[in-house]
Design a protein around this motif. Sequence first.
Motif, short mmCIF file in Angstrom:
data_model
loop_
_atom_site.label_atom_id
_atom_site.label_comp_id
_atom_site.label_asym_id
_atom_site.label_seq_id
_atom_site.Cartn_x
_atom_site.Cartn_y
_atom_site.Cartn_z
N PRO A 158 0.78 -1.16 -0.04
CA PRO A 158 0.02 0.05 0.06
C PRO A 158 1.02 1.23 -0.11
N GLY A 159 2.25 1.25 0.47
CA GLY A 159 2.99 2.20 0.51
C GLY A 159 4.21 1.75 0.70
N LEU A 160 5.26 2.50 0.10
CA LEU A 160 6.58 2.21 0.07
C LEU A 160 7.53 3.17 0.92
N ARG A 174 11.67 11.78 3.53
CA ARG A 174 10.90 12.93 3.28
C ARG A 174 11.02 13.44 1.90
N SER A 175 12.35 13.31 1.45
CA SER A 175 12.42 13.98 0.00
C SER A 175 11.94 12.98 -1.05
N GLY A 176 11.33 11.83 -0.62
CA GLY A 176 10.62 10.98 -1.64
C GLY A 176 11.83 10.03 -1.96
N LYS A 177 12.74 10.07 -1.75
CA LYS A 177 13.59 8.52 -2.00
C LYS A 177 13.25 7.44 -1.44
N THR A 214 14.17 8.55 9.70
CA THR A 214 14.02 9.72 8.57
C THR A 214 13.04 9.07 7.38
N LEU A 215 12.23 8.08 7.80
CA LEU A 215 11.21 7.90 6.84
C LEU A 215 10.02 8.92 7.04
N ALA A 216 9.27 9.17 5.91
CA ALA A 216 8.20 10.04 5.81
C ALA A 216 7.20 9.67 6.64
#
Length: 655
Positions: A607-609, A613-616, A638-640
């Motif tokens: 459902p999510g990867l 925060r910068s989308g990497k 550091t994960l969003a």
Amino acid sequence: MAAQDQVSQVPEVKEVPPGFENAHADSAKYRAMYQESITDPDKFWGREGKRLDWITPYTKVKNTDFTFGHVQIKWFEDGVLNAAVNCVDRHLETRGEQTAIIFEPDDPETPAQHITYRELSEKVNRFANVLLSQGVMRGDRVVIYLPMIPEAAYAMLACARIGAIHSIVFAGFSPDALANRINDCGAKLVITADTAPRGGRRTPLKANADAALLHCSDKVRCLVVKHTGDQITWIDGRDVDVKAMMENVSPECPPRPMNAEDPLFILYTSGSTGKPKGVVHSTGGYLVYAAMTHQYTFDYHDGDVFWCTADVGWVTGHSYIIYGPLANGATTVMFEGVPTYPDAGRFWAVCEKHKVNQFYTAPTAIRALMGQGSEWVEKYDLSDLKVLGSVGEPINPEAWAWYDKYVGKGKCPIVDTFWQTETGGHMLTPLPGAIPTKPGSATRPFFGVKPVVLDPQTAVRQDETEAEGVLCIADSWPGQMRTVWGDHERFQETYFSQYKGYYFTGDGCRRDKDGYYWITGRVDDVINVSGHRMGTAEVESALVAHQAVAEAAVVGYPHELKGQGIYAYVTLMNDVEPSDELRKELEKWVRTEIGPIAKPDIIQWAPGLPKTRSGKIMRRILRKIAENDFGALGDISTLADPSVVDDLIANRGNA
Ligand code: 6R9
């Protein structure tokens, strides 16, 4: 696996087997030669280059620069030669009636063909004249999409004869993959066959080529080898029957004098980005290196029968089925089939039948055969074997020990050869008779190769004997690739930008107290599935090209037989529900986009990867989950959205 096959003890060091004679080099000689090769490369390679016949001898040997922004690699640059002359013509006087190629068909009931150097010469000349009749000129690109049949060798050498640049596309690749390669190199012509028998089944190569050509310029011609006689569609004016044409052209075609630095071939290989790179190899340096490594690494002697089981679609087939062995005047085996057809004894049946002296295969094949039990090996007389080789991925010590015990009967040195499409030939390898081996280690550098271990973060060179880090090479060797086709910037960027002044292999490694190298695997986004190299980005872009897929992340995970398997995390579009049908559809989709070897082993709906925060996408985490190593996820702060990780762990897919 049968109980008696368990190889209870894996030796740490295996000394040179007693009675192993006729080595090209002993230990002391190896060290002296190696020393000279790195301290005085001009002298060393100036001498080694003479193993080829030159139309105009070179006066300059090495002219290379690894400085980022100025990378340039030239060897023997003012020399003039022809690769086909070196692989064929020059042997005619002394060994015209000797078998050059033994062709062993897929079906064991079909008789093998023994093609002499004289016959090979005639075929290559005729094939070259067919190419000329189709307007192929020096420097033109020719894509070869053929199975493992003698015509593949004729086609390669015919291109070399007239100075055309061949680019082989593995026959297991899909029409899309073929079209991309034809277009990237701007090929004038593609050579294919009607159908390709393999393991009793047939691949519709011509139909694949037809589908590919729909996406190419309509000027691209299609030469067809009628191999099985299966029915195919025919487009008049575009398709040419090669075998029929060969009958009607002259059996003589003068070879084109080529500069040492003229490209001999392009071979596409996977990297960290989505688009495969066209690796360009030169005529002079490549051939010197292929011939020399073939001779020394396998301790090849005149009269030996050499068998490399790779496909000509990979670099191993280029260097060690065709160019190296033929430049040395060897008898080389070309096998159309697979290791397990009609049964798991096929490799050994072929070794016995053709009295093979040197046998070179991949760990994935050894593991698969080991699983079938040693009785398949023991049925056959393998007493002609002298040296065994391994290539493509690290060989696990159990497979090494099985290979040594059941195939080599303890008397054949095993050469674990580390190298790459980019390197043209072996980089790290034992020399039989000169270097004691350690199961799992590719041991020491080949002549002229200067490996260094760098700290991956700081790029500091680790000069202690014992070291761990990334594997780089400090100076050029003749077999090194020259550029990426049409994109020299990408060449510099990929191999010379991260660790300045060095060629970066993309592999991690450890050097032990004896100075032996142990490859620990790729440190970039390249995975190695059954010895086939694949970019995770390639599989990802194939997946996201499907309308149901919003996002995909692909990583490798340990796989018992394949070495690494393909693990795909797939996020579906909002309105799409996951289902088993969709999973199957995606598997099929990847097969058609790239080819069967790229089919994911596991697809996990995500459902999510995990992203920064910068989308990497944080692949480190995805790798750990795929490896079932949840304890070692490291810092995920550091994960969003750290909660996606829990979901991924809870729903980890099963192999
Ligand atoms: C020849 C070939 C290259 C990558 C390479 C490395 C892995 C090849 C190996 C090995 C450990 C060996 N690799 N040989 N790893 N031990 N003996 O395989 O070329 O298809 O370009 O793959 O394969 O990771 O970087 P290629």
